[in-house]
Every structure is written in structure tokens, then in C-alpha cells.
Motif scaffolding. Structure first.
Motif, short mmCIF file in Angstrom:
data_model
loop_
_atom_site.label_atom_id
_atom_site.label_comp_id
_atom_site.label_asym_id
_atom_site.label_seq_id
_atom_site.Cartn_x
_atom_site.Cartn_y
_atom_site.Cartn_z
N LEU B 24 0.86 -1.18 0.00
CA LEU B 24 0.00 0.00 0.00
C LEU B 24 0.90 1.23 0.00
N CYS B 26 0.47 5.58 0.06
CA CYS B 26 -0.32 6.80 -0.09
C CYS B 26 0.41 7.98 0.51
N HIS B 32 -7.18 8.11 1.12
CA HIS B 32 -6.90 6.86 0.45
C HIS B 32 -7.82 5.78 1.02
N SER B 207 -7.49 8.06 -3.91
CA SER B 207 -6.87 6.87 -4.47
C SER B 207 -7.31 5.69 -3.63
N THR B 209 -6.53 1.32 -2.67
CA THR B 209 -5.82 0.06 -2.83
C THR B 209 -6.85 -1.05 -2.70
N THR B 216 -2.61 -7.40 -2.40
CA THR B 216 -2.99 -6.20 -3.13
C THR B 216 -3.18 -6.58 -4.58
N ARG B 219 -4.20 -0.83 -7.58
CA ARG B 219 -4.27 0.48 -6.98
C ARG B 219 -4.95 1.38 -7.99
#
Lengths: 346, 515, 318, 389
Positions: B24, B26, B32, B207, B209, B216, B219
Motif C-alpha cells: 500500500l 499513499c 486513500h 486513491s 488500494t 494487493t 491500486r
């Protein structure tokens, strides 16, 4: 979870990468195993160090005293399994001890006297259960309060009828003495019937706990009260009935101790105040509820009794025994009753 | 500087692998989101950022720190609002609001100042005036939620983590919360939003994730955050299509309903509710936390008696039986499965077999209460085949299983009772996709064979292509009822917020907040 | 809302008032100058023991310190055997020793509870058994002589006595402690440990601090006990455990944590003292000891049930 | 550990005996009575009493307090019974005693102190205390003294200068009982000592004497010591545990009184041959002797609970009457009886479970002529007239 699960596979088993021993050590049987190992080790060491420790006479005596502690700890185990504690046990033992002696001194037939005491014990246990149900966190204190009141009341009752307070003397029937005295015989065999009684009770109880719905309910309540409620397992009923059993077995223990000593004495229960808790804990029943069992407590009782005998044999007095008991509790609890780190509770 | 940079985080809890390669990234000054379906590991990720959980592997950099306790995280400027509302019920509003803000021994602000600030902040955030000396236990859930938010906001954090924390708030409150987030963003802080409520975050986040199964999977930047993209990444569409074998659904509305609620009131002055579910029907129940749907489901299942009105089933004849207790429910063939396994489902101290069998002891015990183990084992074998439960040995403790498999055992328990109606309260909470798919399939089979299903979910996507009808609760009543064709995310969401047309978050208040 | 925070005090306050009136009627000498001085002297060990376990109870996890009695006994016998007999009798040294020894034990106990993560009741039960034995090993029977200045406290004829100053000092310490952020942390931890942990409270230090406070008060209690009996007694301390817990519960401090304070515990201890005064004023003859037990038990049950009834509505609201 | 006790004993006794070496009070006693002080416990104060010239705070009838530490066993009950049911009516009729107030402290020193102070405050003229730690009550005793109240210790002693003690010389008793036991089995062998309550003054005094006797016989070995709390049931359990875990042969059991029935039962239960056990008043064990006359040749009177209470009470009344006790401790010797005489009062159908006591009776235990020797201005307490003062 990396691979998607094949939902069409009928039976998906995890690879059994654990050995049998490792599995046992993860399970509830861990306490039992460790306790049994400790018992064997203690007995071996004691037999080597103390002359005559392994003699029939000594083993008989250990078993006799273990039977009393075992019966006294029965209720404590049940109560601990649902997450409670019963500190009234020593007081109920003392009270029933003197009340039975008192009744033996009256014209009440002996079996009826025993029945009266048993009912009284169960009633006290019932009261403990009902009163502490809403304040389960304070059950410890509440049962203590009830215990004080019971023992005070019993002593007042017996005193008013006689000049003797706290001790009551009367003729204990010979058959009753035979049950619980060290020289007692069971069907002609050289051991007191109380040992057999204890074994029988233990067997019945363990069977009941493991194989019946009401027995399993205790574990369900001890494990998760809300989930148990969803399955219509009544918490109230279970809570009250375990306390009732505890009161009943304490009363029976008090009666048997009368057979052992031949004279009523209110203080006979005193050694059981914390020893029952210790036996439960050393055996491996967590006081948080839900785990352990009477089988474990039997091991705990035997460990404590062998240890006591050993320490006495080594010339250590009561004080040192207490210290050793205390020191034994800590590692046993650390083995199986640790709570998770707080970060896993969030 | 990046606010958060996580690389390849792995984390397991016992047998359950929560994260396996989550990353992740940000920046400060942005909002986020961590998105993913239940059980995808997003809460665990949030816990790692807030110092509650320690990663097994991977690299953590949060505001230049790798916090190992919440205290360290807070000291580094990270405030977290946990999914569960963390308040000390016995303590007062001000004590809860200022929990942990003082030094170890020294007070940073006087009590009077704390009370004033607590009152002021709650007035601003919750728009209610509360005596700061009130014990928290006396307050409604939404205010407790605001207290937790106030606690975090008052710390003036550089990073604020919201873990599914708007669930207890209504639409207006949610908009106020968004305003608060935007204000923090304007002030140069980073806001991390953990949610599965897609519509809510489309508007507000910069944004996102996306997590799936602890990894993940993508994104998205602001422009890419669309419902479609999110669902694609969360692999939701495949899932729902997999479940959506609706063509064989047979709903016998001609007959009496399998379960019926008439004029049930959740509280003294609440709207009276009428509800029916027929054999062969799957009814979805939705609503924001606190809208009354959980209470209603409890009443249906006989767990709590209805304060007013009645719940009934119809026997073979036209005689109805009222359901006021679990005993009634069981007699009528109604079973209940909770998604809150820990709280109202599992016996963590008992074995897999016993967790399964406890419900059956009544039927499988002799007159003296001795359990027939052979019969029990056979029943377990049956359900095991049906639900493909994955385990080592049936005498192992249930806690050795993953969350999904635990849930399967509980569902197996419900099926083993051969019920007529199954009531499920968010059963898919924290389980993996595979289990969910299994669950939908079995429920559909169950319905096809004449069973009735009441399915409460906090994830409205679950109803798409699955439920025959969805009833949405709002403020203690059924606000809207949608038939199969009308079950869309927009419709349900609107109804959950008490709107009759699809809603847009922050339509008016959001922009004001920024200005 | 202040009443809310003090609501747990109604029961002990009522008890103290009722028993106080009964004592005033039955044994009016209790409320004379000398009577009060004696009362203070006799009740001080129990009051301080009850105060000592209060912070631990507030700190939660069902934390009831069963080892408090033997701990007080331990300090008592070691003052007599280790200090007094070796000529260490300077008040500063004895005070410092008593407090440090009690604190050291409490730290050990806290370390077990925190790091081994076993429940406080078991840790302190083990502690009870260990110290009970250790005390008897140090001094197998009552005896020895307390430092003279300490033994002289036992006169109990002056109200303005060291015992009073110790009690006042204890209250002052508590008052100051209550004003620190740490106290707030302990309360929060006791009420909801997870909230405390996640809101950044150092729960390890907070638990240590609660035990540290307990140690300070336990040390003072041991000094008062030693002053009262003027000698060492390995078993007298043990009985204080159950009495102190009773006083705590009578005082309305919940064993569930987060609630309560020493005011309640002090009132609880005073109520217990008064019970004995009232009972001793009756001539029950042979059964007087049993009447005490009976009433003592009934009082405990009653106090618990009253507390249940008075707090029930709030529990339901939660 | 033993060393610790030894040190503490030395310290205590050094402090207390500093001036007691040639007690002024003792020299005044007739030689016959002074003999009973031989080998007295070092802790027991035997200086001149503080009540040689003393008048109580009020005129008769007096109020007497009895601050007992416990009530739950037979000998305490026997003592209490003598006090309240036999002595009180007689002295009440004589116009000497108005009331007897009994309190019990459940072995809690703080409570006993509180009860003593309360008794003083409630206006009693004398307090009898039972069997506590010899030091803990001292300040309460002095409080009582300051208010004009005399405190007498029954069964055991208090070290305070202001306390009076009345009992047997337990150290001497322990010595003689042990010596007789060792001689009974031939001057050698293994012995078990059954003590009373650890720390209670009388129990410790007895043990001191018994151990002194054991030292005189190099072939006599003390193989164990248990504490029976002067309660048959406790003694039985403790002895049972000991016998079960110590397979060595025990040749004799030296037991403090009021528990020998329990000791005997333990031995009977253990299945061993019954070895000689010290007898000191319990009728249960005496009954066994009656049925087995060859068991042991003698018994002792050291501790007749009722008579000892009467001894204390008699002394209290005499002190209140300003008869002037000469010494702090009124001690009488113990008293050996041949077994035939000992069991002569028992009926043929006696029971081993009996809880009665074989007591010599006050005429033997503390006759007036003997009692007179302990006081400066003796007179029969019941004949005494307030006016004569």
C-alpha cells in the motif's frame, strides 16, 4: 488460501503434518499429560528419597486423603468449568461435619441424617448459584459470604443444643466409620470404601460430563454463553445446577470426614479453602471456564497429595508445603491458562 | 513524503492467513481507501498500520515509523478509529473522549478544559449537546461512535485511519464525517478509509488500494475509482455470477408463508412491521447499523420476543403457531446462523464435531440424556460431504480451522437440524470467497427444495443475483422492499439512507466542507 | 452527574451510619477521645489493607489481590526478625524498608500478571500460598519485638498518633495520585483494557503503577499492624486478605474494574470494624464468635445484592 | 529457621529476664509452691506482681470480661462452661460478680485487642484472656491497667508487667511428661511430639520442657513434631499423615493435653501396635487405658481445663479483693497419677469417643490453703467482705 478451493471436491482434508504428540500438546489433553508426567516423576523421586513411601500403607493413606480432596474439588471443578469459583466449599464441609455429628447424637436414623445433610448441602449450593447468577464476577465473594453465614449458623445451632461449640461429639456408627477410616475395609479388602466411592463417583461424573447433553452443556456455557443461549442451553440452569452439585459434594465430603475422624469439628474444611482451587488449577482446568475437567482434577489432586506426603516425609512442615504448592501453581497455569496478548483481542 | 508505504506484508493468525503480499502506498494530503470484500485482509492491514498487529513479513513505513504498539502509532501522529467502537462504557463522555491523551503522569489539559472541549467537539460533530459527565453506557451507539471519532480528531493526527467506522451513522452524519475528513486532508493530513461500501468512497477518495484474499490486487487513482473497476478488482462480478443460479427457483406463494411477522414493533413507538417469507424464497435484509434489522432478525428467530405484534408459522393446517422463544422456533423448524461466530456461534473450547453436534444432542440423546455418538458421527459425515469442510481431525478444536471453515461448521449445524426456515445474520462476515460461493449454492439448493431463507447482510452486493427479494430497514422499519429485478446496489443504498432515489454522497455538504 | 460517580458509596455509607448509630447506643465509649484513638489503632491495618487492594481492583481483569494479607504479614515478620533483631530500628529505615519490600512484591506480582499473562487472581493465590509459607519459615511462631517507637503506637490512647498521621498521609497520597493522569489511565484500563490500549495508554506501566500504589499502602498497613501487636506474627496477616476484600466489596468497588475508590474501601473497613464493636457489645457467650461469622457473611451477601439492585438499571442500559 | 526462632527467643527472654533473676515475689512464696517454678519458660514473667497494692475501679459486684480467642474445641468449651455455668452462679449469689461478658476473636489478634479495649471501656473490672501470642496483647493489657482493670491470662502467659498469669508450669509439665514417657519405654527409642498451636505461649512452653527432657536421654530420638491445635480431630489427621508417611517405628508419643484421644485414634487407624501415648486428662483415651491396663503406667494432670479456669477465676477474684498476688505468674506444678487411680472414676461402659475430661477437681488443683500462699493478704474469696477492706 492461495489456491482457490475446489468446491466440487467432496472431502478436503488438511494435510496431517503434525505428529500425534504435537497434537496432544496443543489440545486440552496437554494439562492431563503434563500432570500425569509430574505425578509419575514425583512418585518416583519420593519413593527413592523417602523410605517406605511406596509401601501399601502409605499409598492407601495417600489415596484416602486424596479421596477427600478429590470429592471436595469435584464441585470446584464443575464451577470453574463454567467460569465461577465456589469458596463456600470449606465452610459447607465444616458445617455438614458438625451437623451430621449432631444428628448422629439425636434419635434421627443415620441414613436419614445423611440425607438431611446432603439436601442441606445441595440447598446451600443452590442458594449460591441463584444469588451469584447476576453477579458472576463476584461469585468468589458471594460464596465466601454464604460460607461464613452457613458455618456461623451451623455452629450456633449446634451450640444452642449443647455446651460444646464448634465441636460436636457423638457416637459415629461403626459402618460409617469404616467407610472413611484408614483401617476400613471394602468387601474384606484392605482399603477404605471411600476410595472406591471416590472412584465410582469420578467415573460416573466423567461419563456424565462427556456423554450426556446436560454434561456437555457445562462446557458449552463455559465456552460461550451467548452461543449456548442460541442453542437453548440455559445459562441459569447450568450455573445453578453446578453450584448445587458443588454444595452437595462439599456436604458429602464433610460427612465422610466425620467418618474419618470420628468427631465433628468445624475446622475440618479449612485446609480445603484454597487447596481445592489449587487442585483444579494444577490439574489443568482453567478458571476462565470451558476447559479442563474432572479427570484433570483427579490428576491435580493426586499430584498435591503425593507432594504433601513427600514433603512431610522429607520433614517439611505445613508452611513449606504451602510455599511449594504456590510455586507449583504458577508454572502449571503458565502452561495452559495464559490469556492472549491484548493485541490479539482487538 | 509518503504517509504510508507498505511492501509485501504477510500476516497469519494461527491457521488463518490474513495477509499474503499486501502493499500500500499513499501520500499526505490525500484520502486513500483500502477496499476489499469481507475477509480480504483490509482490517488486518489497518491494524498493522496502527500498531495493533505486527506483520510476519514485509516492510512497514508509516510517517517514517514502524509502530509496534498503538501508543507508538499515536505518538507518531497516527490515530485510528477501529471497526469496533472502543469506549469504556462505565466511564464518562469526557474521559472517553480524552482517553490516552495525557502524559504518563502529568495531565496535559485540565479536566474543566477537557469537559469543555469534549462538549464542544461533540456538538460540532454529532450535533448533539451532551453533558460531558454522562457515562457512555447511557448513550446511543451513534454518539459512542462520535466520541471515538472525536477522540481521534482531537489528536490532530497526521494520519487518520477509519476502519469501517461509518456503519453506525446515518446519511447526514456520514456527510458530516466526510466533511471532517476533507478538512483533515486540507490541513495536510492523510486519511485512510477502510471500507467495503463502494458507493460511499467513489466520491470522496483520491486513491484506493484493492485487496483480495490478503493480497494487493490493484491500486486506483482518483479518476479510476468507479464501481465497475472496484468490483472487477475485487472479483466480485465473477462471484455473484457464480452464485446466481436463480432459474430453478420455485416460490410457492400460493401457500401460506413459511414464516410471517404481523405488526411487529421493534420498540414501543416504532413502525409496525409486516414480513413474509415463503417456502423456496430467499429474502435479503439490509440496513445501516442500528436501523433495526438485527433486532428484527432476532425476533424472527425467536431469540428475543417481539415487544409488540407477533411472529408466526403455519402448520399443515391453517393453524398458526406463534414464535416467542427459541423453543418455539426450534419446534417450528426455524434455525439461526450468526456471522458473529465469536460472539454467538462458536464454542472455542470444543472440538469441531462437538461444535457441530451441540444443537443435535436433544434429538440424539437417549431417555437418560446419553448422547448417541454413532448417530452424531453419521450426521456429521452427511453434512461434511455437503459443505466440504476442511479440517485435520474432527476431534480437533474448532479454533484450528480458518474463519471460513468455522462458519461452514456452523452452517452445517443449522442444516443438520433439517429446518424449514434458515435465518442468517450476516453469515459471510470474514469468510473467503470460496466459502461464500459454497454458502450461496447450498442456500439456493435449500430453497429449491422448499426451504425458506432470511439472509441479513451488511454487504448489499451479496444480494445481487442471489436474493429473490430484499427488504431494507431504515430507522426501525422496513423502508423499502425490492423484488429480484430491482435489487441493485444503488436502490438498496438509497433505501438504507432513507432515500427513495439513488443517492450521491456529499452532494451538497461535501463541497461546502471543502470551501 | 457527580452523584452517579459516587453512587457506589451509598451502601457503605448507609452501613457505616447504621452501625455507627448502633455502636453509639451500644458502646458509647467508642466515640470518646480514647475510644476513637483505640478504634483508629485497631482498624488501621484493615483500612490500609483495603485501600491497598483498591487500585489493583480498579485496574481490572478481575484483579483481586489475595496475597495482600500474607504480604502484610511478611513485612511484619521481616521488620521484627530481619531489622529489629539486627539492631536496625531507625524509623526512616524501617519505613523505607516496609514500603520498598511491599512494593517489590507487588512489582513481582504485576510482572507475572503482565508478562506471563496469567489471571491476577491465580497469580495472587499462588502468592498467598508462597508468602504464607515463607512467613512461617522466617518466624515459625508469634514473637519477637517490634522497634520500640513502633511498639509504642500500640498504646492507642492519643488520637493525634502516628497511626492517624499514616492514615492521613495515605489519604493525601491517594488524593495526589487521583489527580495524576496515571490514575485516569488505570481507571480506563480497568473499565476497558482494549480501549485503553488502542488509545495509546501504556497499559504495562499503568498496571505496574496500580501495583506500586498497592505496595505503598501495604507497607503502611504492615507498619500499623506491627505497631498494633508490637511483635511479629506469621499468621495474623493472612486473615487480612479476606477482610480487606470484604471491605473493598462493601465499599462498592467493583471487582470488574474501572470503578470505585478508596473512600468506599475505607468506609467498608470502618463498617467491618463497627460490626465487631456492636457484636462485642452484646454478650452472646459461647456463640459470640459464631454470631460474628454469621453476620459477617450475611453482610457480605447483602452488600453484594444491594449493589446489584442499585446498579442494575445502568447495566441494562449498556 | 530454627536458628531464627532461637535468636528471637534469646532476645525476648534477655529483655524480660533482665531483672527477674532473683525475683522478689518468688522469694516470698512458700517453698512448696516455689518448687512449681522450677525450669519455668524463660519467656514467662515471674517478677513481683504489679498488683501487690491495688484496688479495682469499682466495688463488688464486679463485671468480668472473658476475651477468648476461639471457641471451637472441647477444652475451651469446658473452660467456658466452668466459668459461665458453675462459677458465675456461685459468685453471683455471693454478691461478688454481677456479670460475665464473653467475646471471641477467631484467633485474630487485632480483634482480640479491640474486644479487650471495648471490655475495658464498657466497664468490666477484670478481664480473663485465653491463650494468645504472648506479646501481641501487651499494650491492650496496659491500657486496661491504666483504667484500673486487671488482665489475667488463662492457659498461657502474657509478657506484660501489668498482666497476671495463672496456670500450670507448662515447661515443667512438658519436661515431666516427656521424661516419664521416655522412661516408660526404657529410656530410648523414637518419639513423636504432638504440640498444640504453634506460637501459643503454653504450647511453646510445653515443647521447651519436653525437648529438655529428650536431651537428657542420648538414645531417645525426636523423629517428628506435629501440631494438633489441642483439638482431637486436628491431632488425629496430623498424626495420621505423619504415621502414614513415616514408616519408622515410633516407641512413644509425647502429646500435649486435650488431644490424646485423637492421637490414639490415629494410631489405632494406622494399624500399628499402640505405643504409649502421654495422657493428660482426655476421658476418651483414658477409657482405652481402662480397657487395656497394660498400655501405660501413668497419666498426668497438667491441663484440666475447668480446674484451670477456676484457678484463674479464683485468682482474679482474689486480686480484685486486693489480696495482693505476690508474683506475676501464679504457677502450680503438674501432677502425676498412676493409671489405676487415673481411670478409677470411669465407668465400665466408657467410650473412646468421650469428650469429657478427667479433672482432679479444684480441691486438689488449687485448694484454698495452697492458693493462700500466692497472695499477700489471703482470705477465702467467697467469705471475703468488701467492708473488711
Amino acid at each position: 488460501m492461495d489456491q482457490p478451493i475446489d468446491i466440487n471436491r467432496k472431502e478436503v482434508r488438511m494435510p496431517t503434518n503434525k505428529t500425534g504428540l504435537a497434537r496432544v500438546l496443543r489440545s486440552d489433553a496437554k494439562g492431563l499429560l503434563i500432570g500425569a508426567a509430574l505425578l509419575v516423576a514425583l512418585f518416583t523421586v519420593a519413593s527413592i528419597l523417602v523410605d517406605g513411601f511406596a509401601s501399601a500403607n502409605n499409598i492407601r493413606s495417600i489415596l484416602l486423603l486424596a479421596a477427600f480432596l478429590g470429592l471436595a474439588s469435584l464441585g470446584q471443578t464443575m464451577v470453574a468449568t463454567i467460569g465461577g469459583l465456589d469458596l463456600s466449599i470449606p465452610f459447607v464441609i465444616g458445617a455438614s461435619n458438625i451437623l451430621l455429628a449432631y444428628l448422629f447424637g439425636t434419635s434421627v436414623p443415620a441414613p436419614l441424617a445423611l440425607l438431611i445433610i446432603a439436601v442441606m448441602g445441595a440447598a446451600i449450593g443452590f442458594l449460591n448459584g441463584v444469588l451469584s447468577y447476576k453477579i458472576q464476577g463476584q461469585a468468589l465473594i458471594l460464596t465466601l459470604g454464604v460460607g461464613f453465614a452457613v458455618v456461623g449458623g451451623a455452629q450456633i445451632f449446634t451450640t444452642l443444643g449443647s455446651q460444646y461449640s464448634g465441636t460436636v461429639f457423638s457416637q459415629v456408627p461403626a459402618w460409617f466409620s469404616n467407610i472413611a477410616s484408614i483401617s476400613g475395609t471394602t468387601f474384606g479388602l484392605q482399603f477404605p470404601p471411600v476410595i472406591a466411592i471416590w472412584m465410582l463417583v469420578a467415573f460416573t461424573l466423567i461419563y456424565w460430563i462427556n456423554r450426556t447433553k446436560s454434561g456437555r452443556a457445562i462446557y458449552a456455557i463455559g465456552g460461550n454463553r451467548t452461543a449456548a443461549a442460541r442453542l437453548r442451553i440455559s445459562e441459569f440452569r447450568t450455573w445453578v445446577s453446578t453450584y448445587t452439585i458443588s454444595g452437595l459434594t462439599a456436604a458429602i465430603t464433610g460427612c465422610l470426614l466425620l467418618g474419618f475422624s470420628g468427631g465433628g469439628f468445624v475446622g475440618v474444611g479449612d485446609p480445603y479453602l484454597f487447596t481445592t482451587v489449587a487442585a483444579v488449577v494444577v490439574g489443568g482446568t482453567s478458571l476462565l471456564g470451558g476447559s479442563g475437567g474432572y479427570g484433570a482434577t483427579i490428576i491435580g489432586v493426586l499430584v498435591l497429595q503425593v507432594l504433601t506426603s513427600f514433603l512431610v516425609g522429607m520433614g517439611l512442615n505445613y508452611a513449606a508445603q504451602q510455599t511449594v504448592f504456590g510455586l507449583l501453581i504458577l508454572p502449571m497455569v503458565a502452561l495452559y491458562a495464559r490469556s492472549p496478548h491484548i493485541r490479539y483481542q482487538i | 513524503m509518503p504517509a504510508i508505504s507498505l511492501q509485501n506484508i504477510a500476516k497469519s493468525f494461527g491457521e488463518t492467513r490474513a495477509l499474503a503480499g499486501a502493499s500500500l502506498h499513499c501520500e499526505l494530503g490525500e484520502i486513500h481507501a483500502i477496499v476489499g470484500e469481507n475477509g480480504s485482509g483490509k482490517s488486518t492491514l489497518a491494524k498493522i498500520i496502527s500498531g495493533v498487529a505486527l506483520p510476519d513479513a514485509g516492510k512497514v513505513d508509516v510517517l517514517g515509523h514502524a509502530p509496534t504498539t498503538p501508543a507508538e502509532a499515536i505518538a507518531a501522529g497516527i490515530s485510528t478509529i477501529y471497526q469496533e467502537i472502543m469506549v469504556a462504557e462505565e466511564l464518562t463522555v469526557w474521559e472517553n473522549t480524552f482517553a490516552g491523551t495525557d502524559g504518563l503522569w502529568r495531565r496535559k489539559t485540565t479536566t474543566a478544559e477537557k469537559k469543555r472541549l469534549a462538549r464542544e467537539t461533540l456538538l460540532r460533530l454529532a450535533e448533539v449537546d451532551i453533558d460531558p459527565d454522562t457515562p457512555v453506557s447511557a448513550l446511543p451507539l451513534s454518539v459512542k461512535q462520535w466520541i471515538v471519532i472525536a477522540r481521534a480528531v482531537l489528536q490532530k493526527p497526521k494520519l487518520l485511519i477509519f476502519d469501517e467506522s461509518s456503519a453506525a451513522l446515518d446519511l447526514e452524519a456520514t456527510n458530516r464525517l466526510h466533511k471532517e475528513m476533507l478538512a483533515l486532508k486540507e490541513a495536510g493530513s492523510c486519511v485512510l478509509l477502510v471500507t467495503h461500501r463502494i458507493a460511499e468512497l467513489v466520491k470522496i477518495t483520491d486513491s484506493a488500494t484493492v485487496l483480495s484474499d490478503g493480497k494487493t490486487v490493484g491500486r486506483l487513482e482518483k479518476s479510476e475509482i468507479t464501481e465497475k473497476n472496484l468490483l472487477r478488482l475485487m472479483s466480485a462480478d465473477e462471484r455473484h455470477s457464480a452464485a446466481g443460479k436463480r432459474e430453478n427457483s420455485v416460490i410457492s406463494t400460493a401457500h401460506k408463508p413459511a414464516l410471517e411477522a404481523c405488526n411487529v414493533q421493534l420498540a414501543a413507538n416504532a413502525w409496525p412491521l409486516d414480513f413474509k417469507v415463503h417456502a423456496g424464497e430467499i429474502v435479503g435484509i439490509a440496513g445501516l447499523d442500528g436501523a433495526g434489522q438485527s433486532e428484527f432478525v432476532s425476533i424472527l428467530a425467536g431469540i428475543t420476543p417481539a415487544p409488540a405484534g407477533k411472529v408466526q408459522v403455519w402448520g399443515a393446517s391453517t393453524v398458526s403457531h406463534e414464535i416467542t422463544s427459541l423453543a418455539d422456533a426450534e419446534a417450528a423448524g426455524i434455525t439461526y446462523v450468526s456471522g458473529d461466530r465469536k460472539k454467538e456461534g462458536l464454542f472455542p473450547n470444543l472440538s469441531i464435531l462437538e461444535n457441530f453436534g451441540l444443537a443435535l444432542y436433544d434429538r440424539m440423546a437417549s431417555r437418560f440424556g446419553v448422547i448417541d455418538r454413532t448417530q452424531l458421527s453419521a450426521a456429521f459425515d452427511d453434512e461434511e460431504l455437503r459443505l466440504s469442510i476442511k479440517y485435520g481431525d474432527r476431534s480437533d478444536k474448532i479454533t484450528t480451522l480458518s474463519g471460513g471453515n468455522q462458519q461452514k461448521v456452523l452452517i452445517a449445524r443449522a442444516f443438520a437440524l433439517s429446518p424449514k426456515v434458515i435465518i442468517l445474520n450476516d453469515p459471510a462476515r470474514g469468510v473467503d470467497i470460496g466459502t461464500k460461493q459454497d454458502l450461496y449454492t447450498h442456500l439456493r439448493d435449500f430453497a429449491s427444495n422448499g426451504g425458506a431463507v432470511v439472509y441479513l447482510s451488511t454487504e448489499i452486493e451479496e444480494f445481487l443475483n442471489f436474493a429473490d427479494r430484499a427488504d431494507v430497514f431504515f430507522e426501525g422499519g422496513i423502508f423499502a422492499s425490492f423484488d429480484q429485478g430491482a435489487i441493485t446496489e444503488d436502490n438498496l443504498l438509497a433505501a438504507m439512507f432513507g432515500q427513495t432515489k439513488p443517492i450521491v454522497f456529499d452532494e451538497d455538504t461535501g463541497t461546502e466542507g471543502v470551501a | 452527574m457527580l452523584s452517579n460517580r459516587l453512587s457506589h458509596l451509598w451502601v457503605p455509607l448507609g452501613l457505616v451510619l447504621i452501625l455507627g448509630i448502633m455502636a453509639a447506643v451500644r458502646a458509647p465509649q467508642t466515640f470518646t477521645y480514647v475510644g476513637l484513638a483505640g478504634a483508629l489503632l485497631v482498624a488501621a491495618p484493615l483500612i490500609l489493607a483495603a485501600v491497598a487492594i483498591t487500585p489493583i481492583a480498579i485496574a481490572g481483569r478481575g484483579g483481586v489481590d489475595l496475597s495482600i494479607g500474607p504480604l502484610i504479614g511478611f513485612v511484619n515478620v521481616t521488620i521484627v526478625v530481619w531489622l529489629s533483631e539486627n539492631g536496625i530500628t531507625h524509623p526512616i529505615l524501617v519505613f523505607a524498608y516496609a514500603i520498598l519490600a511491599a512494593c517489590a512484591w507487588q512489582m513481582l506480582l504485576a510482572a507475572f500478571i503482565i508478562f506471563v499473562r496469567i489471571s491476577p487472581i491465580i497469580a495472587s493465590l499462588a502468592g498467598f500460598m508462597i508468602l504464607q509459607g515463607v512467613n512461617l519459615v522466617i518466624l515459625s511462631r508469634p514473637g519477637g519485638v517490634a522497634p520500640e517507637w513502633l511498639g509504642n503506637w500500640g498504646w492507642g490512647t492519643e488520637l493525634l498518633s502516628p497511626v492517624l498521621y499514616i492514615l492521613l498521609a495515605a489519604f493525601a497520597i491517594w488524593f495526589l495520585f487521583q489527580r495524576t493522569a496515571m490514575f485516569q489511565h488505570i481507571r480506563l484500563m480497568g473499565a476497558d483494557e482494549r480501549t485503553a490500549y488502542t488509545s495509546g495508554v501504556d497499559i504495562i506501566k499503568a498496571r505496574f503503577a496500580a501495583h506500586l500504589m498497592a505496595g505503598v499502602f501495604a507497607g503502611l498497613a504492615a507498619l500499623c499492624l506491627t505497631g498494633l501487636i508490637g511483635s511479629g506474627d506469621p499468621t495474623q496477616g493472612n486473615t487480612l486478605t479476606l477482610q480487606a476484600i470484604t471491605a473493598l466489596v462493601l465499599g462498592g468497588t467493583s471487582l470488574a474494574g474501572g470503578k470505585g475508590g478508596i473512600t468506599g474501601s475505607v468506609l467498608g473497613a470502618v463498617a467491618m470494624y463497627l460490626v465487631f464493636v456492636v457484636l462485642s457489645s452484646f454478650n452472646f457467650g459461647a456463640i459470640s464468635g459464631f454470631m460474628t461469622q454469621l453476620l459477617y457473611g450475611l453482610m457480605l451477601v447483602f452488600a453484594l445484592l444491594v449493589a446489584l439492585v442499585t446498579t442494575a438499571p445502568r447495566t441494562r442500559a449498556a | 529457621m530454627r536458628k531464627g526462632i532461637a535468636t528471637s527467643l534469646v532476645v525476648v527472654s534477655a529483655m524480660l529476664l533482665g531483672t527477674a533473676a532473683n525475683a522478689e515475689g518468688l522469694d516470698e512464696l512458700p517453698a512448696e509452691l516455689a518448687a512449681a517454678y522450677e525450669g519455668v519458660d524463660e519467656g514467662q514473667p515471674i517478677k513481683a506482681s504489679a498488683y501487690r497494692e491495688w484496688t479495682p475501679r469499682s466495688e463488688p459486684p464486679w463485671k468480668i470480661g472473658y476475651a477468648s480467642s476461639y471457641a471451637g474445641n472441647t477444652w475451651r468449651a469446658e473452660g467456658l462452661k466452668r466459668l459461665t455455668q458453675e462459677l458465675f452462679p456461685v459468685y453471683k449469689d455471693a454478691g461478688l460478680v454481677e456479670d460475665i461478658v464473653v467475646t471471641q476473636s477467631d484467633l485474630n489478634d487485632a480483634r482480640q485487642i479491640q474486644q479487650m479495649r471495648q471490655l475495658v471501656d464498657q466497664g468490666v473490672d477484670a478481664i480473663i484472656v485465653c491463650c494468645s501470642n504472648p506479646v501481641a496483647l501487651n499494650k491492650a493489657v496496659e491500657y486496661a491497667y491504666s483504667k484500673g482493670v486487671v488482665v489475667f491470662s488463662y492457659s498461657g502467659y502474657l509478657t506484660s508487667e501489668k498482666a497476671l498469669n495463672a496456670s500450670s508450669n507448662y515447661t515443667l509439665g512438658g519436661y515431666e511428661i516427656a521424661k516419664a514417657m521416655i522412661e516408660e519405654v526404657g529410656g530410648k527409642g523414637n518419639f513423636l511430639l504432638v504440640s498444640g498451636i504453634a506460637g501459643a505461649a503454653s504450647s511453646e512452653s510445653f515443647d521447651t520442657g519436653a525437648k529438655r527432657a529428650l536431651e537428657e536421654f542420648p538414645d531417645a530420638k525426636l523423629v517428628g513434631q506435629v501440631w494438633g491445635n489441642w483439638t482431637d480431630q486436628v491431632a488425629q489427621t496430623e498424626v495420621q499423615k505423619f504415621l502414614a508417611t513415616n514408616p519408622t517405628k515410633i516407641d512413644g508419643i509425647i502429646a500435649q493435653g486435650s488431644q490424646e484421644t485423637g492421637v490414639l485414634k490415629a494410631v489405632l487407624q494406622s494399624g500399628r501396635d499402640v505405643m504409649p501415648i502421654s495422657l493428660a486428662g482426655s476421658a476418651g483415651a483414658a477409657c482405652y487405658l481402662k480397657n487395656n491396663p497394660d498400655w501405660i503406667s501413668h497419666a498426668f494432670q497438667i491441663w484440666p481445663p475447668g480446674d484451670e479456669m477456676e484457678l484463674g477465676f479464683n485468682s482474679v477474684i482474689r486480686t480484685l479483693q486486693n489480696q495482693g498476688p505476690k508474683v506475676q505468674s501464679i504457677l502450680r506444678g503438674v501432677y502425676r497419677v498412676p493409671s489405676e487411680e487415673y481411670v478409677s472414676g470411669l465407668s465400665a461402659d466408657c467410650s473412646v469417643d468421650s469428650t469429657e475430661y478427667i479433672q482432679p477437681g479444684i480441691d486438689v488443683w488449687f485448694p484454698d490453703d495452697k492458693a493462700a500462699g500466692y497472695f499477700l493478704r489471703p482470705s477465702d474469696p467467697l467469705e471475703w467482705k468488701a467492708a473488711s477492706n
